[in-house]
Design a protein around this motif. Structure first.
Motif, PDB file in Angstrom:
ATOM      1  N   GLN A  84     -16.877  16.988  -1.724  1.00 30.58           N
ATOM      2  CA  GLN A  84     -15.618  16.483  -1.070  1.00 30.58           C
ATOM      3  C   GLN A  84     -16.109  15.682   0.013  1.00 30.58           C
ATOM      4  O   GLN A  84     -15.756  16.758   0.686  1.00 30.58           O
ATOM      5  CB  GLN A  84     -14.476  16.837  -2.068  1.00 30.58           C
ATOM      6  CG  GLN A  84     -13.011  15.525  -0.736  1.00 30.58           C
ATOM      7  CD  GLN A  84     -13.321  14.380  -1.977  1.00 30.58           C
ATOM      8  OE1 GLN A  84     -13.324  14.155  -2.864  1.00 30.58           O
ATOM      9  NE2 GLN A  84     -13.648  12.892  -1.561  1.00 30.58           N
ATOM     10  N   PRO A  85     -16.356  14.823   0.907  1.00 29.47           N
ATOM     11  CA  PRO A  85     -16.490  14.190   1.781  1.00 29.47           C
ATOM     12  C   PRO A  85     -14.554  13.695   2.640  1.00 29.47           C
ATOM     13  O   PRO A  85     -14.024  13.037   1.544  1.00 29.47           O
ATOM     14  CB  PRO A  85     -17.160  13.095   1.795  1.00 29.47           C
ATOM     15  CG  PRO A  85     -17.050  12.237   0.101  1.00 29.47           C
ATOM     16  CD  PRO A  85     -17.062  13.599   0.290  1.00 29.47           C
ATOM     17  N   PHE A  86     -14.615  14.260   3.647  1.00 29.57           N
ATOM     18  CA  PHE A  86     -13.563  13.610   4.052  1.00 29.57           C
ATOM     19  C   PHE A  86     -13.874  13.187   5.727  1.00 29.57           C
ATOM     20  O   PHE A  86     -15.157  13.598   6.599  1.00 29.57           O
ATOM     21  CB  PHE A  86     -12.602  15.310   4.578  1.00 29.57           C
ATOM     22  CG  PHE A  86     -12.221  15.291   3.674  1.00 29.57           C
ATOM     23  CD1 PHE A  86     -10.995  15.416   3.334  1.00 29.57           C
ATOM     24  CD2 PHE A  86     -13.056  16.580   2.732  1.00 29.57           C
ATOM     25  CE1 PHE A  86      -9.636  15.529   2.516  1.00 29.57           C
ATOM     26  CE2 PHE A  86     -11.935  17.688   2.002  1.00 29.57           C
ATOM     27  CZ  PHE A  86     -10.745  16.863   1.869  1.00 29.57           C
ATOM     28  N   ILE A  87     -13.654  11.627   5.872  1.00 28.99           N
ATOM     29  CA  ILE A  87     -13.808  11.490   7.185  1.00 28.99           C
ATOM     30  C   ILE A  87     -12.559  11.072   8.383  1.00 28.99           C
ATOM     31  O   ILE A  87     -11.359  10.154   6.707  1.00 28.99           O
ATOM     32  CB  ILE A  87     -14.794  10.148   7.617  1.00 28.99           C
ATOM     33  CG1 ILE A  87     -15.833  10.402   6.571  1.00 28.99           C
ATOM     34  CG2 ILE A  87     -14.351   9.210   7.933  1.00 28.99           C
ATOM     35  CD1 ILE A  87     -16.705   8.819   6.214  1.00 28.99           C
ATOM     36  N   THR A  88     -12.149  11.189   9.032  1.00 25.69           N
ATOM     37  CA  THR A  88     -10.533  11.128   9.114  1.00 25.69           C
ATOM     38  C   THR A  88     -10.935  11.382  11.214  1.00 25.69           C
ATOM     39  O   THR A  88     -11.275  11.692  11.268  1.00 25.69           O
ATOM     40  CB  THR A  88      -9.930  12.535   9.278  1.00 25.69           C
ATOM     41  OG1 THR A  88     -10.189  13.932  10.242  1.00 25.69           O
ATOM     42  CG2 THR A  88      -9.915  13.079   7.432  1.00 25.69           C
TER      43      THR A  88
END
Lengths: 384, 384, 384, 384
Positions: free
Chosen positions: D55-59
């Motif tokens: 699961q990718p996250f960009i925050t």
């Protein structure tokens, strides 16, 4: 970093200059535009080395249209002497052949230049209305000694015209002090702005001719039609003759702003250092330069003569290495050109020679590998 | 939001188009440029409604230089009929007067247009080599019925030339179907790109004339000199005659990309809706439009006649309200112009009428306040 | 013209602000960046209405991280009173629940707001370390009378914290005069810059707490870690804690430059006029506004309640008409939101109401067609 | 050409990436943005070498916030082993000290790195929930052999976390194949986008922990709050938790587009060549590199140790020569850093060494002048 464009124009442009053309709601009567145009006219005087006595013109087009617009100063039957050191000198002849004037052309041997003495001798033979000179011949990188010629012929002809397309902004130009009547250039060369504009300054005498006589010029390139626009705009008031390239002029104004910030003397010195560094590197590699006589080396263009490898092969290979050079255009040489003008830096000289050195080695041109970059490095270390 | 430029060109430009000119290392032989130029030549055929039989030209300059470049098709002594509905129709005469051709001009009463019948009648009187027409007269917003005139005179003259500066990209143009030999425009009008380029298409017959006969044209505006560049570039190969405005052509290519994405029919319809909305609003306010006859209303320019207030006062006040309009230039009217071309939307029509309505009320022009915006809103609600 | 973004943030941004982020070689120790950061810290004081006694902070993140960073001022077991008028007021509670503090929440009926009297009454009941207020509740557009509340509770609690995310830059904010300890906002709201930054000012008292006590805060959102960076940067010296969003700060600096050029009083007045114009239009159409009490109308957000049509349908249709609004997020209403902040103009108000009017008519919502735009026009004509 | 930024991040950014953030009307629910966000999530999987299982996250934030957000996977009392080779390894300890977990730190001698054997030995001593590793230590340029360590400890700890801030996009990363649970980076490093974003991928096991257990994390940095946004966005549907840096994500998407165009293997190879060229030049000058053991040389950062001259003096002088390097931050060395990541080219290596060589000579550092550039040139000629 992105590709380095060392072409003869457009060349690598400072991002700030391109950005100056981003405003999406500027028209030719908008205040932002009129201010930028007015500022550019003043900036043009600065790089040409002239006072308010000279009238600047910025019109749509380029170097060729600037050249043709000097027909605004000619009448039916006038005699013109063209001093040509190459392709762009010859262009004067091609232009004048479309008009009812008499043209004589002086030419040197390829790679050399017509000497001041030769010009002086010729103007004494006939009654020339106009002499055209090419400050730096873009096709070969050969520089003509304008100041010396002007000194010799100033009193013997009515109008001296100089094509400064590859010189203005990078070579010493003192149009007023030297007594030049028309000095012209284009936006995409050593001024480092995008292409699209012709730039000229006219001496008081040239202006008098423009105002007083009916010329052989057409309509769009006729400076007489643009004169009221230049005068009105410089005073901050929009005036219409034909829609100018609004966004390119916004960009040109930014170029002039950066030029003034750098200072024209510093700018010329920077061009001189980069040009010397590049020639030093080329010669250290054992390669020949198109310009034969050192006093005619220019600050803006270096032609590199190849013995073995096809120039077109060098051009396509060096693009893959991140640098784009210009092809040669003079039939007398097997060569390619390095354009080093506008915003070029010593680091660009290092990159240029490094890429040329590695590429020529790979392609089999006989060179002294390693000597090029070394010589540039030594030159730059001492030149600072 | 920023100021809305509803001038007659440049007008508000889509940001994506300006951004397309941001690459700082593109030269005139760079692949990106050659691709953009080639694509633009094809795009020009698309908006002109012509097949590959027609030859497109994109050269430095603007509308006026495009007009003057048709001298490439004329010989000494040729007869030209100029059909002029205003300032830019008259410009044809001013241009031709600089050349050894014979010119006759047909003119209507101000605000009206020369009828097809009048043109037909005149071409039967004399042996004209060329007839020039102005599709939409930018000074008045009056549209000429090109198709009808062409049908009537097609077989009676050698070359029909149409100035489509304020029409191409916003009005129906079928140059090939209508049998037009030269259709020309400029980049900054309804194509919605920055200024700096002349655009023309030539019919096979015009091309034959260009190739076969020595013309009266000069050098830079001589299409014969540019022809090899257009042909080579379209095939993806850089070729040099004189440096083109590289970055403006990059931007023009983006404009053509957006035009094709929208579809030329949708684009013309959009212009038609916005133009109708604006005229509806102006008329509901009780104001008069310069174009006198409804069939000659254009999709691109609306002249607004004022009874009391000075137009220059309206222009400076509306800039403060966030909209810049164009001044009038035709001496027969007291008016200002709304340019509605390029990327104009129905929302711009609402804003234009809203600002005009409030400004004229404040300045004391007798109008029916509130009726303008209301009428636009009703028109848009039904027109969708 | 391009789409108009009337969202609650980011909203339509001035092109010059985005352009300020175009420099491709600026690092976090580069002079250009340090200057822009330093300038922004000063600009933040200006819009917050505070003197040098207050310490500004600009850190990576947004409104929520700015809120959470006030945990830097709290210790284990502290009591906090949250005054919540909607979704973003409730967010305070969600944040504090992750920390070892005691939270009490005051809420009004939907569309209304907690009154100053209610807040005063509550703070007298218990020993609160901190009270959090929401100046404008973004979910409903309801404005809280901060000044009045602060006056009543200033001496009864240690720290008053105000979420000014949807107010700073568009509503009157006098953090120092009103005695607020922490006023916070985000870059993409009424300051009109891109998203990516939390902005806060801390009173001398808040700063003392930050310096003296070990807090419950984590590491990245702990203002104590950022304090040396803010102080050093303001004095023109780069300092590192964690890499800031360099290009967004370059853009924020340009936003502050434009805000100062406009003047904060003029800016607030402009927001007030646009907000009134929009509400006037909505009410003239016969529609209801989410904010129930006129004294709580905000300058930045208007919620529009629909009777029949689905809000999501309105949003997708109006995008096709060139305007993007924001969806509603408060479960108690069937509505959509108009964000009118940043660089919004009266012309945007006209466009917004014009598009809403036409779209709602087409979709079948019962409205008084034509009355909306008419009322806006009349309001603007008188409000000028 | 403009200044060359060879910092450790942001470094010189491709103009096309910055330009991707120019659209002035994109909000967080606008289609353009949702598309760019969705595309970036997929691009992140590509550079991390993971399948859809991860699961990718960009925050919003940067490297430090990405690090702190792994607290989302920890509970009160968990044991964490920190493997630190310098300043940014130590940062893990500083972060964890703010939370109720037990931390043990392994450290090597300065310039060296903790060996896989040492890590394996330590994890066998205690019951660690999590081990954190630093792929490339930005402060020293030392690379840790992640693959080998992971192979040894994979079955002995629950969660392996890798700080890939200075590696992802420039070094081989195979998070899934190697069995890493959290691989994190930031936007401004080897991905070559502007600063402002934290990027992470989580393994299925890490995701299970995130979903099943209540963590010690706060609110904004709690990945659990961002998970629904990532999932919804990847499927093309806007969802709100807190406003993301819209324009930076637009730019990141363009960076991923260019990365995919180049191909990650080519990209890593390019970084490797440039890094080798730079080290070759530094060593030929007779200077020492901070990283002591050749197998730990990184593709992204080179620390250059000086004997005589002050590093700060070198930094200010080289800026005048058109290149900006980074200061050293590790107290054990007198050095400066060359960041060579993102869009760096062999030509940049030549420029870097050329400028360092000339500057150090001038400042009096004992070097073998001329040998640096020569060695780079020879290396590049053979490495191609």
């Amino acid at each position: 970093m992105d590709k380095l464009l060392l072409h003869v124009g457009p060349t690598t442009i400072k991002e700030d200059i391109l950005i100056a053309g981003l405003e999406n709601n500027v028209g030719f009567t908008s205040k932002e535009f009129v201010d930028a145009f007015s500022y550019s006219l003043k900036g043009l005087r600065y790089v040409m080395g002239v006072s308010k006595n000279y009238q600047p013109f910025i019109t749509p087009g380029g170097g060729t249209s600037a050249m043709e617009s000097v027909t605004s100063l000619l009448k039916n039957g006038d005699k013109v002497l063209v001093v040509s050191n190459g392709v762009f000198g010859d262009r004067w002849e091609q232009i004048f052949k479309r008009y009812p004037v008499k043209v004589k052309v002086l030419r040197p041997s390829p790679g050399s230049y017509v000497t001041p003495e030769e010009v002086e001798e010729e103007v004494q033979k006939d009654n020339y209305k106009m002499v055209t000179l090419t400050h730096v011949e873009t096709s070969t990188g050969v520089r003509e000694p304008i100041k010396d010629i002007a000194r010799r012929i100033r009193d013997k002809v009515e109008l001296i015209v100089v094509d400064g397309v590859s010189s203005v902004g990078a070579e010493e130009v003192k149009a007023e002090e030297w007594g030049i009547d028309v000095y012209l250039t284009a936006s995409q060369k050593a001024l480092g702005a995008p292409a699209g504009l012709s730039l000229l300054v006219l001496s008081p005498k040239a202006l008098e001719v423009l105002n007083s006589e009916e010329s052989i010029a057409g309509y769009y390139l006729n400076l007489r039609n643009w004169l009221p626009v230049m005068r009105s705009t410089e005073e901050g008031k929009a005036m219409y003759f034909s829609t100018p390239p609004v966004h390119v002029i916004m960009q040109l104004a930014e170029a002039f702003r950066l030029i003034e910030k750098e200072g024209i003397e510093n700018r010329i010195k920077r061009h001189s250092i980069v040009a010397s560094a590049i020639r030093t590197g080329i010669e250290a590699l054992g390669l020949e330069i198109v310009a034969k006589r050192p006093e005619s080396y220019s600050n803006t263009v270096t032609g590199v003569v190849l013995k073995v490898v096809e120039p077109s092969k060098v051009l396509s290979e060096t693009i893959n290495e991140g640098v784009e050079f210009a092809p040669g255009v003079h039939p007398a040489f097997k060569y390619f050109r390095i354009g080093h003008m506008g915003w070029v830096t010593p680091n660009d000289a290092i990159v240029a020679i490094s890429v040329i050195e590695r590429t020529l080695k790979r392609l089999g041109e006989p060179i002294r590998f390693g000597e090029g970059v070394k010589a540039v490095q030594e030159y730059l270390s001492s030149a600072r």
